[in-house]
Design a protein around this motif. Structure first.
Motif, PDB file in Angstrom:
ATOM      1  N   LYS B 301     -48.298  -9.537  27.685  1.00 34.24           N
ATOM      2  CA  LYS B 301     -47.389  -9.359  28.828  1.00 34.24           C
ATOM      3  C   LYS B 301     -47.008  -7.909  29.081  1.00 34.24           C
ATOM      4  O   LYS B 301     -46.130  -7.628  29.885  1.00 34.24           O
ATOM      5  CB  LYS B 301     -46.129 -10.204  28.624  1.00 34.24           C
ATOM      6  CG  LYS B 301     -45.323  -9.789  27.443  1.00 34.24           C
ATOM      7  CD  LYS B 301     -44.195 -10.759  27.255  1.00 34.24           C
ATOM      8  CE  LYS B 301     -43.335 -10.376  26.079  1.00 34.24           C
ATOM      9  NZ  LYS B 301     -42.834  -9.028  26.132  1.00 34.24           N
ATOM     10  N   ALA B 302     -47.671  -7.000  28.395  1.00 31.77           N
ATOM     11  CA  ALA B 302     -47.277  -5.589  28.521  1.00 31.77           C
ATOM     12  C   ALA B 302     -47.861  -4.960  29.786  1.00 31.77           C
ATOM     13  O   ALA B 302     -48.935  -5.336  30.246  1.00 31.77           O
ATOM     14  CB  ALA B 302     -47.748  -4.826  27.291  1.00 31.77           C
ATOM     15  N   SER B 303     -47.124  -3.991  30.313  1.00 27.64           N
ATOM     16  CA  SER B 303     -47.608  -3.203  31.447  1.00 27.64           C
ATOM     17  C   SER B 303     -48.605  -2.168  30.921  1.00 27.64           C
ATOM     18  O   SER B 303     -48.722  -1.991  29.700  1.00 27.64           O
ATOM     19  CB  SER B 303     -46.423  -2.500  32.111  1.00 27.64           C
ATOM     20  OG  SER B 303     -45.913  -1.538  31.212  1.00 27.64           O
ATOM     21  N   PRO B 304     -49.299  -1.445  31.809  1.00 28.88           N
ATOM     22  CA  PRO B 304     -50.263  -0.446  31.315  1.00 28.88           C
ATOM     23  C   PRO B 304     -49.607   0.597  30.397  1.00 28.88           C
ATOM     24  O   PRO B 304     -50.133   0.909  29.331  1.00 28.88           O
ATOM     25  CB  PRO B 304     -50.783   0.209  32.596  1.00 28.88           C
ATOM     26  CG  PRO B 304     -50.533  -0.772  33.670  1.00 28.88           C
ATOM     27  CD  PRO B 304     -49.362  -1.582  33.277  1.00 28.88           C
ATOM     28  N   GLY B 305     -48.445   1.092  30.801  1.00 27.10           N
ATOM     29  CA  GLY B 305     -47.758   2.095  29.976  1.00 27.10           C
ATOM     30  C   GLY B 305     -47.333   1.527  28.636  1.00 27.10           C
ATOM     31  O   GLY B 305     -47.438   2.187  27.598  1.00 27.10           O
ATOM     32  N   GLU B 306     -46.874   0.266  28.672  1.00 30.27           N
ATOM     33  CA  GLU B 306     -46.442  -0.370  27.420  1.00 30.27           C
ATOM     34  C   GLU B 306     -47.624  -0.588  26.471  1.00 30.27           C
ATOM     35  O   GLU B 306     -47.481  -0.492  25.260  1.00 30.27           O
ATOM     36  CB  GLU B 306     -45.752  -1.697  27.727  1.00 30.27           C
ATOM     37  CG  GLU B 306     -44.377  -1.514  28.344  1.00 30.27           C
ATOM     38  CD  GLU B 306     -43.835  -2.783  28.987  1.00 30.27           C
ATOM     39  OE1 GLU B 306     -42.693  -2.762  29.443  1.00 30.27           O
ATOM     40  OE2 GLU B 306     -44.572  -3.792  29.038  1.00 30.27           O
ATOM     41  N   LEU B 307     -48.789  -0.874  27.059  1.00 25.96           N
ATOM     42  CA  LEU B 307     -49.967  -1.063  26.198  1.00 25.96           C
ATOM     43  C   LEU B 307     -50.310   0.240  25.470  1.00 25.96           C
ATOM     44  O   LEU B 307     -50.650   0.230  24.294  1.00 25.96           O
ATOM     45  CB  LEU B 307     -51.153  -1.523  27.043  1.00 25.96           C
ATOM     46  CG  LEU B 307     -51.131  -3.000  27.440  1.00 25.96           C
ATOM     47  CD1 LEU B 307     -52.265  -3.324  28.407  1.00 25.96           C
ATOM     48  CD2 LEU B 307     -51.249  -3.897  26.210  1.00 25.96           C
ATOM     49  N   LEU B 308     -50.206   1.347  26.185  1.00 26.13           N
ATOM     50  CA  LEU B 308     -50.504   2.631  25.537  1.00 26.13           C
ATOM     51  C   LEU B 308     -49.457   2.933  24.459  1.00 26.13           C
ATOM     52  O   LEU B 308     -49.778   3.461  23.394  1.00 26.13           O
ATOM     53  CB  LEU B 308     -50.556   3.754  26.579  1.00 26.13           C
ATOM     54  CG  LEU B 308     -51.679   3.614  27.622  1.00 26.13           C
ATOM     55  CD1 LEU B 308     -51.688   4.794  28.580  1.00 26.13           C
ATOM     56  CD2 LEU B 308     -53.048   3.496  26.955  1.00 26.13           C
ATOM     57  N   THR B 309     -48.200   2.577  24.751  1.00 30.15           N
ATOM     58  CA  THR B 309     -47.158   2.789  23.738  1.00 30.15           C
ATOM     59  C   THR B 309     -47.412   1.904  22.523  1.00 30.15           C
ATOM     60  O   THR B 309     -47.283   2.340  21.379  1.00 30.15           O
ATOM     61  CB  THR B 309     -45.767   2.480  24.333  1.00 30.15           C
ATOM     62  OG1 THR B 309     -45.621   3.236  25.532  1.00 30.15           O
ATOM     63  CG2 THR B 309     -44.650   2.849  23.369  1.00 30.15           C
ATOM     64  N   LEU B 310     -47.783   0.652  22.792  1.00 28.13           N
ATOM     65  CA  LEU B 310     -48.095  -0.252  21.675  1.00 28.13           C
ATOM     66  C   LEU B 310     -49.257   0.288  20.846  1.00 28.13           C
ATOM     67  O   LEU B 310     -49.258   0.206  19.617  1.00 28.13           O
ATOM     68  CB  LEU B 310     -48.440  -1.646  22.210  1.00 28.13           C
ATOM     69  CG  LEU B 310     -47.265  -2.561  22.551  1.00 28.13           C
ATOM     70  CD1 LEU B 310     -47.757  -3.805  23.279  1.00 28.13           C
ATOM     71  CD2 LEU B 310     -46.500  -2.973  21.291  1.00 28.13           C
ATOM     72  N   ALA B 311     -50.238   0.866  21.524  1.00 32.09           N
ATOM     73  CA  ALA B 311     -51.387   1.438  20.811  1.00 32.09           C
ATOM     74  C   ALA B 311     -50.917   2.603  19.930  1.00 32.09           C
ATOM     75  O   ALA B 311     -51.327   2.722  18.768  1.00 32.09           O
ATOM     76  CB  ALA B 311     -52.440   1.915  21.806  1.00 32.09           C
ATOM     77  N   ASP B 312     -50.047   3.442  20.474  1.00 34.55           N
ATOM     78  CA  ASP B 312     -49.518   4.567  19.677  1.00 34.55           C
ATOM     79  C   ASP B 312     -48.727   4.056  18.474  1.00 34.55           C
ATOM     80  O   ASP B 312     -48.855   4.550  17.361  1.00 34.55           O
ATOM     81  CB  ASP B 312     -48.602   5.448  20.544  1.00 34.55           C
ATOM     82  CG  ASP B 312     -49.410   6.414  21.385  1.00 34.55           C
ATOM     83  OD1 ASP B 312     -50.627   6.543  21.130  1.00 34.55           O
ATOM     84  OD2 ASP B 312     -48.831   7.044  22.290  1.00 34.55           O
ATOM     85  N   VAL B 313     -47.884   3.068  18.745  1.00 30.99           N
ATOM     86  CA  VAL B 313     -47.060   2.489  17.668  1.00 30.99           C
ATOM     87  C   VAL B 313     -47.960   1.964  16.544  1.00 30.99           C
ATOM     88  O   VAL B 313     -47.720   2.209  15.362  1.00 30.99           O
ATOM     89  CB  VAL B 313     -46.175   1.364  18.255  1.00 30.99           C
ATOM     90  CG1 VAL B 313     -45.668   0.437  17.174  1.00 30.99           C
ATOM     91  CG2 VAL B 313     -45.002   1.956  19.033  1.00 30.99           C
TER      92      VAL B 313
END
Lengths: 218, 419
Positions: B301-313
């Motif tokens: 359910k993540a937005s594009p920006g959230e996906l990149l943040t999740l990847a960083d995390v």
């Protein structure tokens, strides 16, 4: 190729058609003499010759911080140089002496930043992102976190640590720049290394950098 | 202590970033100012500029404030009254209804806590900005007045703790089953405890049921902004009803399986938590928070920006497979090309130790963004991967030198071409 600066009297006779030997980068004696006698060219030459060193040292010690005007600090450093160049006995030591003033300016700035933050109740751990494209995100993160750690170190340890590991000075240069004895600088550096390493050990990004390097072997 | 060689390597990287990010206007600006100094200006040991005067004034003010704070008596702790007769309450004593009627606890700053029949509450501490409450058992309905940023209330129930800064909620604690339930009416709180050590935000309209064995979160079971539906929420101005209607908590305190009229998708409420932790740079905690609710569910359910943040995390907390999952989702779902390919190459090379995959991803980046900001690095990384294969390495080296003759990998590229 050596950089050329105008001779002391070149401004009086700019187009006489006579070939003159101009002071080169080796002529620090001439530069100091020009500054002492108030020659207009000397101030510009002083700045052009040493400002890149000054700016680099200030920038590397202080890192990026939104409230710091780096041009202001470079200017302040040269004002201090002008205020005290009469004390220079050995013109050959001019570069080291200017670097020392730059390092001290950085030290004072760190101290005053801390007072300012305290007075303004400003959150000190918020290091702004470096706004630049083309830098590997991991490297950028390591950079940001390194300055976060440096921000928590005592100012004198931060200065000596950055000069050693970021600026790449050897111990002799460190002692000269910090105006302390070799043994003092060794002790100070050991403390700084220990403090930084312990803090980096607790940081999940820097821990990887220090244990395995920035990259895993491919 | 860290290896000094590694410290030097890190230092060189920091120097490179610092040099690459320097402001090119610094020296011209400083030069202009320096050369505009007059002879009289040249040795200003002490300059009483407006900036310095302002700093001195700030310092004086701060000193004054400190002295005032030291000399001046501190704000008194809030007081509270209990029941219809407004008996003065004492810190540390139990508050418990003796019959079938609920009991009100009214605090001097306007907050009201209503203890339902069968419940038992203890006010363990009061201070100028709030109070600490302990539910020993049963249900309370609370309206905490928000008096500013300093408002600080804490509610404890068994091993669970709720941090409150001004809100309306109902809470129930069953010590037998060690189950804590919280229904938010207004505002938001952070709940922490055994299954949620990093803390979890619960916002208006949500209901949290948590025990040492189980955790469940529901949305839409409480009215988001009104206390009128089926919740007895005291307000500072109204008289509480004599009989407390059913609150939004489960009908039976012992039950942890509430009617699932509107179950929330796993992950929805935790969003605020992992994002907040990620923003604070606490990647491991953020990863734990995201995983607590299902990392894949977060990705879904993540937005594009959230996906990149999740990847960083995930990357920074040492979970490369999860990072890869997030980046591939970003590419598939949102067509986020370019940087995602570069990151996938890095993860494959550095963390998954899969040079073949890494080479494919770096090539993908170069195809997607041939003139992109990471192209030089992608080609350089490709060169490093291919250097063990002389034929392939030479081709990449020539490509590299043609585009970046002065690049960071130029020396390596030349050595490979000359072999």
């Amino acid at each position: 190729m050596p950089r050329v600066t105008p001779s002391p009297d070149s401004e009086q006779a700019p187009s006489s058609g006579v070939v003159r030997t101009l002071p080169t980068v080796r002529d620090e004696e001439a530069l100091v003499a020009g500054l002492r006698s108030g020659q207009a060219w000397a101030r510009g030459a002083l700045f052009d010759r040493y400002a890149p060193d000054v700016e680099r040292i200030l920038r590397r010690i202080l890192g990026y911080e939104a409230h710091t005007d780096m041009a202001d600090l470079v200017h302040d450093t040269f004002v201090q140089v002008l205020a005290s160049f009469q004390h220079i006995r050995d013109a050959g030591a001019l570069r080291g002496w200017i670097q020392s003033i730059a390092a001290h300016t950085a030290y004072r700035t760190i101290r005053s930043r801390r007072v300012r933050r305290w007075l303004r109740f400003w959150e000190p751990s918020q290091i702004p992102e470096v706004a630049i494209v083309g830098i590997d995100p991991d490297v950028r993160e390591a950079y940001r976190r390194t300055y976060q750690l440096l921000d928590r170190m005592p100012a004198e340890e931060r200065v000596v640590f950055v000069l050693r590991y970021v600026e790449g000075m050897d111990l002799g240069q460190l002692a000269e720049t910090c105006r302390v004895s070799l043994s003092t600088v060794k002790r100070r550096l050991a403390r700084a290394e220990g403090r930084f390493s312990r803090a980096a050990e607790r940081d999940e990004v820097l821990r990887t950098w220090l244990k395995e390097g920035g990259r895993w072997p491919t | 202590m860290a290896d000094l060689k590694r410290l030097s390597e890190l230092g060189r990287v920091i120097a490179d970033v610092s040099d690459a990010t320097r402001d090119l206007s610094t020296l011209p600006n400083a030069r202009r100012r320096f050369l505009s100094l007059t002879t009289e200006d040249k040795a200003p040991q002490y300059r009483f500029s407006a900036k310095r005067i302002a700093l001195a004034a700030s310092f004086a003010l701060a000193c004054g404030a400190l002295i005032t704070a030291w000399v001046w008596p501190t704000s008194p702790a809030i007081s509270f009254e209990v029941g219809e007769h407004r008996s003065k309450g004492s810190v540390g004593q139990w508050v418990a209804p003796t019959n079938e009627s609920p009991l009100d606890v009214r605090f001097s700053e306007g907050s009201i806590v209503n203890v339902s029949p069968g419940g038992r509450l203890r006010i363990t501490e009061t201070h100028s900005d709030g109070a600490d409450l302990l539910i020993e058992r049963g249900t309370i309905n609370a309206h905490v007045s928000h008096k500013g940023e300093s408002t600080h209330w804490r509610l404890r129930a068994g091993p669970f703790e709720v941090r409150v800064t001004g809100t309306t909620f109902s809470a129930r604690w069953n010590p037998e089953t060690e189950t804590f339930e919280l229904a938010m009416i207004e505002g938001s709180v952070i709940v922490s405890g055994p299954r949620i050590p990093a803390g979890r935000a619960v916002v208006a309209g949500e209901q949290l049921i948590v025990s040492t064995q189980h955790m469940e979160l529901r949305a839409g079971t409480t009215p988001a902004s009104s206390a009128s539906a089926n919740v007895a929420v005291p307000t500072p101005t109204e008289v509480l009803p004599v009989a407390t209607p059913a609150v939004t908590l489960s009908p039976a305190a012992t039950s942890t399986t509430l009617p699932s009229a509107n179950p929330v998708e796993p992950g929805a409420p935790i969003e605020a938590t992992w994002k907040t932790l990620a923003r604070a740079g606490k990647h491991k905690e953020a990863m734990a928070a995201a995983e607590a609710n299902g990392f894949s569910a977060e990705i879904a359910k993540a937005s594009p920006g959230e996906l990149l943040t999740l990847a960083d995390v995930a990357r920074f907390s040492g979970k490369p497979a999860a990072a890869k999952e997030a980046l591939i989702a970003a590419r598939k779902r949102y067509k986020t090309k370019g940087a995602t390919a570069f990151l996938l190459g890095k993860i494959s090379a550095d963390q998954l130790r899969s040079p073949g995959d890494a080479a494919l991803w770096f090539e993908t980046y170069l195809k997607e963004e041939p003139g992109g900001p990471l192209a030089e690095q992608a080609l350089g990384r490709l060169l490093e991967i291919r250097k063990r294969d002389p034929g392939a390495a030479r081709i990449v080296a020539e490509r590299y030198l043609a585009r970046y003759p002065m690049g960071a990998h130029a020396a390596l590229a030349r050595s490979l071409v000359e072999k």
